[in-house]
Motif scaffolding. Structure first.
Motif, PDB file in Angstrom:
ATOM      1  N   VAL A  75       0.856  -1.184   0.000  1.00  0.00           N
ATOM      2  CA  VAL A  75       0.000   0.000   0.000  1.00  0.00           C
ATOM      3  C   VAL A  75       0.898   1.242   0.000  1.00  0.00           C
ATOM      4  O   VAL A  75       1.727   1.422   0.888  1.00  0.00           O
ATOM      5  N   VAL A  76       0.728   2.075  -1.005  1.00  0.00           N
ATOM      6  CA  VAL A  76       1.487   3.315  -1.135  1.00  0.00           C
ATOM      7  C   VAL A  76       0.737   4.462  -0.480  1.00  0.00           C
ATOM      8  O   VAL A  76       1.336   5.315   0.168  1.00  0.00           O
ATOM      9  N   ALA A  77      -0.596   4.465  -0.639  1.00  0.00           N
ATOM     10  CA  ALA A  77      -1.396   5.552  -0.064  1.00  0.00           C
ATOM     11  C   ALA A  77      -2.841   5.123   0.116  1.00  0.00           C
ATOM     12  O   ALA A  77      -3.338   4.246  -0.592  1.00  0.00           O
ATOM     13  N   GLU A  78      -3.497   5.785   1.073  1.00  0.00           N
ATOM     14  CA  GLU A  78      -4.937   5.640   1.291  1.00  0.00           C
ATOM     15  C   GLU A  78      -5.559   7.018   1.123  1.00  0.00           C
ATOM     16  O   GLU A  78      -5.111   7.980   1.736  1.00  0.00           O
ATOM     17  N   PHE A  79      -6.575   7.091   0.289  1.00  0.00           N
ATOM     18  CA  PHE A  79      -7.248   8.341  -0.087  1.00  0.00           C
ATOM     19  C   PHE A  79      -8.716   8.212   0.314  1.00  0.00           C
ATOM     20  O   PHE A  79      -9.313   7.161   0.120  1.00  0.00           O
ATOM     21  N   GLN A  80      -9.263   9.267   0.872  1.00  0.00           N
ATOM     22  CA  GLN A  80     -10.689   9.303   1.187  1.00  0.00           C
ATOM     23  C   GLN A  80     -11.301  10.473   0.427  1.00  0.00           C
ATOM     24  O   GLN A  80     -10.775  11.592   0.485  1.00  0.00           O
ATOM     25  N   GLY A  81     -12.398  10.200  -0.278  1.00  0.00           N
ATOM     26  CA  GLY A  81     -13.040  11.248  -1.064  1.00  0.00           C
ATOM     27  C   GLY A  81     -14.511  11.395  -0.721  1.00  0.00           C
ATOM     28  O   GLY A  81     -15.194  10.410  -0.442  1.00  0.00           O
ATOM     29  N   LEU A  82     -14.968  12.624  -0.738  1.00  0.00           N
ATOM     30  CA  LEU A  82     -16.370  12.962  -0.530  1.00  0.00           C
ATOM     31  C   LEU A  82     -16.862  13.600  -1.823  1.00  0.00           C
ATOM     32  O   LEU A  82     -16.280  14.577  -2.303  1.00  0.00           O
ATOM     33  N   SER A  83     -17.893  13.029  -2.421  1.00  0.00           N
ATOM     34  CA  SER A  83     -18.397  13.523  -3.701  1.00  0.00           C
ATOM     35  C   SER A  83     -19.722  14.251  -3.540  1.00  0.00           C
ATOM     36  O   SER A  83     -20.440  14.050  -2.558  1.00  0.00           O
ATOM     37  N   ARG A  84     -20.038  15.044  -4.552  1.00  0.00           N
ATOM     38  CA  ARG A  84     -21.307  15.775  -4.596  1.00  0.00           C
ATOM     39  C   ARG A  84     -21.788  15.780  -6.040  1.00  0.00           C
ATOM     40  O   ARG A  84     -21.092  16.258  -6.938  1.00  0.00           O
ATOM     41  N   SER A  85     -22.980  15.218  -6.294  1.00  0.00           N
ATOM     42  CA  SER A  85     -23.498  15.247  -7.658  1.00  0.00           C
ATOM     43  C   SER A  85     -23.993  16.656  -7.972  1.00  0.00           C
ATOM     44  O   SER A  85     -24.517  17.364  -7.110  1.00  0.00           O
ATOM     45  N   ILE A  86     -23.771  17.063  -9.216  1.00  0.00           N
ATOM     46  CA  ILE A  86     -24.157  18.402  -9.657  1.00  0.00           C
ATOM     47  C   ILE A  86     -25.214  18.349 -10.751  1.00  0.00           C
ATOM     48  O   ILE A  86     -25.616  19.378 -11.278  1.00  0.00           O
ATOM     49  N   GLY A  87     -25.648  17.150 -11.091  1.00  0.00           N
ATOM     50  CA  GLY A  87     -26.678  16.980 -12.107  1.00  0.00           C
ATOM     51  C   GLY A  87     -26.092  16.964 -13.501  1.00  0.00           C
ATOM     52  O   GLY A  87     -24.939  17.308 -13.711  1.00  0.00           O
ATOM     53  N   GLY A  88     -26.871  16.534 -14.428  1.00  0.00           N
ATOM     54  CA  GLY A  88     -26.409  16.393 -15.803  1.00  0.00           C
ATOM     55  C   GLY A  88     -25.816  15.017 -16.014  1.00  0.00           C
ATOM     56  O   GLY A  88     -25.661  14.239 -15.071  1.00  0.00           O
ATOM     57  N   GLN A  89     -25.516  14.726 -17.252  1.00  0.00           N
ATOM     58  CA  GLN A  89     -24.981  13.421 -17.620  1.00  0.00           C
ATOM     59  C   GLN A  89     -23.591  13.559 -18.231  1.00  0.00           C
ATOM     60  O   GLN A  89     -23.284  14.572 -18.857  1.00  0.00           O
ATOM     61  N   ILE A  90     -22.802  12.531 -18.101  1.00  0.00           N
ATOM     62  CA  ILE A  90     -21.499  12.479 -18.753  1.00  0.00           C
ATOM     63  C   ILE A  90     -21.709  12.103 -20.209  1.00  0.00           C
ATOM     64  O   ILE A  90     -21.169  12.719 -21.116  1.00  0.00           O
ATOM     65  N   ILE A  91     -22.509  11.052 -20.432  1.00  0.00           N
ATOM     66  CA  ILE A  91     -22.880  10.620 -21.779  1.00  0.00           C
ATOM     67  C   ILE A  91     -24.356  10.919 -21.940  1.00  0.00           C
ATOM     68  O   ILE A  91     -25.197  10.314 -21.284  1.00  0.00           O
ATOM     69  N   GLU A  92     -24.659  11.888 -22.773  1.00  0.00           N
ATOM     70  CA  GLU A  92     -26.037  12.355 -22.947  1.00  0.00           C
ATOM     71  C   GLU A  92     -26.969  11.235 -23.376  1.00  0.00           C
ATOM     72  O   GLU A  92     -26.621  10.402 -24.218  1.00  0.00           O
ATOM     73  N   GLY A  93     -28.161  11.211 -22.793  1.00  0.00           N
ATOM     74  CA  GLY A  93     -29.214  10.302 -23.203  1.00  0.00           C
ATOM     75  C   GLY A  93     -29.149   8.913 -22.598  1.00  0.00           C
ATOM     76  O   GLY A  93     -29.958   8.064 -22.948  1.00  0.00           O
ATOM     77  N   GLU A  94     -28.194   8.670 -21.711  1.00  0.00           N
ATOM     78  CA  GLU A  94     -28.090   7.348 -21.093  1.00  0.00           C
ATOM     79  C   GLU A  94     -28.085   7.460 -19.591  1.00  0.00           C
ATOM     80  O   GLU A  94     -27.296   8.187 -19.024  1.00  0.00           O
ATOM     81  N   LEU A  95     -28.987   6.777 -18.951  1.00  0.00           N
ATOM     82  CA  LEU A  95     -28.975   6.658 -17.493  1.00  0.00           C
ATOM     83  C   LEU A  95     -28.670   5.219 -17.165  1.00  0.00           C
ATOM     84  O   LEU A  95     -29.088   4.317 -17.883  1.00  0.00           O
ATOM     85  N   SER A  96     -27.962   5.037 -16.076  1.00  0.00           N
ATOM     86  CA  SER A  96     -27.679   3.655 -15.677  1.00  0.00           C
ATOM     87  C   SER A  96     -28.864   3.065 -14.958  1.00  0.00           C
ATOM     88  O   SER A  96     -29.815   3.685 -14.652  1.00  0.00           O
TER      89      SER A  96
END
Length: 160
Positions: free
Chosen positions: A139-160
């Motif tokens: 193990v070189v590093a441990e990273f903790q991230g907190l995300s926040r959705s801002i709306g919109g799509q990365i690939i238009e017209g597709e939802l998972s």
């Protein structure tokens, strides 16, 4: 970067019926849009909902004054895996906060692998853990991230 307005939150997204195919296409699209992924020659090894594994070979340009991988490069690798994991549902999501703990050094010529895993997702907020490992598995590093959705799509017209 401009995102279309969309009120879908990550918590509302359905499971990816393609078993990660959409998540992989999203990560690939993000890598293509960003200069860092291409400049660092990031290699997407795996992507699925809430998960991404990304590799990077440490080049001479990535070393600090001590001849080891610069902490910013390790953070950047971990942050990229985090980004691909938290955007995996095709809902545009950004980092709200992140921290890293360095446990070992990355070496010149070594392939580092960052594995990001979603730990919690509630509404527009997600918590992610990223482990960066060296080629030998240490193990070189441990990273903790907190995300926040801002709306919109990365690939238009597709939802998972």
């Amino acid at each position: 970067m401009t995102f279309a307005t969309n009120t879908t939150s990550p918590a509302d997204a359905a499971p990816d019926p393609d078993g990660g195919d959409l998540s992989r296409r999203i990560a690939t699209a993000l890598i293509a849009r960003e200069g860092t992924g291409q400049a660092w020659r990031l290699e997407l090894e795996e992507a699925r909902e809430g998960y991404a594994r990304v590799a990077m070979r440490v080049s001479a340009e990535m070393l600090n004054g001590f001849g080891i991988a610069h902490g910013g490069m390790i953070f950047g690798l971990a942050d990229s895996a985090f980004a691909y994991a938290c955007n995996s549902r095709n809902v545009a999501t950004v980092a709200q906060g992140a921290s890293i703990t360095f446990l070992d050094s990355g070496r010149a010529g070594e392939k580092l692998v960052a594995e990001a895993q979603e730990r919690a997702l509630k509404g527009r907020t997600g918590v992610y853990a990223v482990t960066v490992r060296g080629e030998d598995g240490r193990v070189v590093a441990e990273f903790q991230g907190l995300s926040r959705s801002i709306g919109g799509q990365i690939i238009e017209g597709e939802l998972s």
